[in-house]
Design a protein around this motif. Structure first.
Motif, PDB file in Angstrom:
ATOM      1  N   GLY A 292      33.941   8.077  13.689  1.00 57.69           N
ATOM      2  CA  GLY A 292      34.801   7.910  14.852  1.00 57.69           C
ATOM      3  C   GLY A 292      34.024   8.030  16.149  1.00 57.69           C
ATOM      4  N   PRO A 293      34.635   7.608  17.251  1.00 57.18           N
ATOM      5  CA  PRO A 293      33.939   7.631  18.533  1.00 57.18           C
ATOM      6  C   PRO A 293      33.754   9.040  19.098  1.00 57.18           C
ATOM      7  N   GLY A 294      34.430  10.028  18.552  1.00 61.19           N
ATOM      8  CA  GLY A 294      34.356  11.391  19.067  1.00 61.19           C
ATOM      9  C   GLY A 294      33.077  12.136  18.743  1.00 61.19           C
ATOM     10  N   ARG A 295      32.222  11.552  17.895  1.00 63.37           N
ATOM     11  CA  ARG A 295      30.958  12.210  17.559  1.00 63.37           C
ATOM     12  C   ARG A 295      29.751  11.325  17.853  1.00 63.37           C
TER      13      ARG A 295
ATOM     14  N   TYR B 113      35.286  -1.582  20.975  1.00 66.71           N
ATOM     15  CA  TYR B 113      35.618  -0.235  21.437  1.00 66.71           C
ATOM     16  C   TYR B 113      36.614  -0.352  22.593  1.00 66.71           C
ATOM     17  N   SER B 114      37.610   0.523  22.586  1.00 61.80           N
ATOM     18  CA  SER B 114      38.561   0.563  23.691  1.00 61.80           C
ATOM     19  C   SER B 114      37.912   1.248  24.899  1.00 61.80           C
ATOM     20  N   ASP B 115      38.548   1.134  26.041  1.00 64.00           N
ATOM     21  CA  ASP B 115      38.042   1.827  27.232  1.00 64.00           C
ATOM     22  C   ASP B 115      37.956   3.330  26.981  1.00 64.00           C
ATOM     23  N   ASP B 116      38.956   3.892  26.300  1.00 63.94           N
ATOM     24  CA  ASP B 116      38.950   5.323  26.003  1.00 63.94           C
ATOM     25  C   ASP B 116      37.797   5.701  25.068  1.00 63.94           C
ATOM     26  N   GLU B 117      37.516   4.862  24.071  1.00 66.95           N
ATOM     27  CA  GLU B 117      36.400   5.133  23.158  1.00 66.95           C
ATOM     28  C   GLU B 117      35.072   5.065  23.898  1.00 66.95           C
ATOM     29  N   ILE B 118      34.909   4.090  24.759  1.00 65.49           N
ATOM     30  CA  ILE B 118      33.674   3.977  25.535  1.00 65.49           C
ATOM     31  C   ILE B 118      33.512   5.196  26.433  1.00 65.49           C
ATOM     32  N   GLU B 119      34.584   5.641  27.065  1.00 65.78           N
ATOM     33  CA  GLU B 119      34.524   6.827  27.914  1.00 65.78           C
ATOM     34  C   GLU B 119      34.100   8.046  27.099  1.00 65.78           C
ATOM     35  N   ARG B 120      34.592   8.185  25.873  1.00 63.49           N
ATOM     36  CA  ARG B 120      34.215   9.309  25.007  1.00 63.49           C
ATOM     37  C   ARG B 120      32.711   9.271  24.739  1.00 63.49           C
ATOM     38  N   VAL B 121      32.218   8.097  24.356  1.00 59.94           N
ATOM     39  CA  VAL B 121      30.804   7.956  24.004  1.00 59.94           C
ATOM     40  C   VAL B 121      29.903   8.177  25.214  1.00 59.94           C
ATOM     41  N   VAL B 122      30.234   7.562  26.328  1.00 65.87           N
ATOM     42  CA  VAL B 122      29.358   7.573  27.497  1.00 65.87           C
ATOM     43  C   VAL B 122      29.396   8.909  28.238  1.00 65.87           C
ATOM     44  N   PHE B 123      30.539   9.573  28.240  1.00 64.09           N
ATOM     45  CA  PHE B 123      30.653  10.791  29.032  1.00 64.09           C
ATOM     46  C   PHE B 123      31.385  11.934  28.318  1.00 64.09           C
ATOM     47  N   GLY B 124      32.540  11.649  27.767  1.00 66.85           N
ATOM     48  CA  GLY B 124      33.416  12.698  27.271  1.00 66.85           C
ATOM     49  C   GLY B 124      32.835  13.569  26.172  1.00 66.85           C
ATOM     50  N   ASN B 125      32.138  12.974  25.216  1.00 64.02           N
ATOM     51  CA  ASN B 125      31.613  13.749  24.087  1.00 64.02           C
ATOM     52  C   ASN B 125      30.533  14.744  24.519  1.00 64.02           C
TER      53      ASN B 125
END
Length: 139
Positions: A85-88, A119-131
């Motif tokens: 998943g995009p969260g890791r 990837y959705s905008d939310d998934e990209i945000e997780r990968v690029v910054f959020g995680n």
């Protein structure tokens, strides 16, 4: 592995070497850089087996050229998202060396690959910054 001409063999080069540590310390978060750098199968298995292992998309990923089968950023972003998943997935924290400065081209290539894979905008945000923000702030 380093750049071309770097290390080709070492007892600790395969990411699976950390399996037992990751299992013994499930609350310790471990980041494997460079998509596992040539050990895609092993790294995917490690990430599947150990939910505390994250993958980093570091740098130029020139190691893909040395693989005996076709590997590209789209395939890597797809397979890691399917597996963990995009969260890791953490955007490449190792994208440069001094004194050159930040290599924006690496970001551009990886961003394009995530878009192409869907990837959705939310998934990209997780990968690029959020995680990484969550990791650094203990969330």
């Amino acid at each position: 592995m380093g750049s071309a001409g770097g290390i080709a063999n070492h007892m600790n080069i395969n990411p699976l070497v950390i399996h037992d540590v990751a299992k013994a310390f499930p609350h310790m978060r471990i980041i494997v850089p460079h998509f596992g750098c040539g050990y895609v199968f092993e790294t995917l298995n490690l990430c599947w087996a150990c939910p505390n292992v994250y993958i980093d998309t570091s740098g130029s990923n020139q190691w893909m050229r040395w693989m005996p089968y076709d590997v590209n950023l789209e395939m890597l972003f797809r397979k890691y998202r399917e597996t963990i998943g995009p969260g890791r997935i953490v955007f490449g924290t190792d994208s440069s060396y001094f004194p050159r400065g930040y290599a924006k081209a690496y970001f551009d290539e990886q961003f394009k690959a995530m878009i192409n894979v869907g990837y959705s905008d939310d998934e990209i945000e997780r990968v690029v910054f959020g995680n990484i923000d969550d990791l650094l702030n203990g969330r």
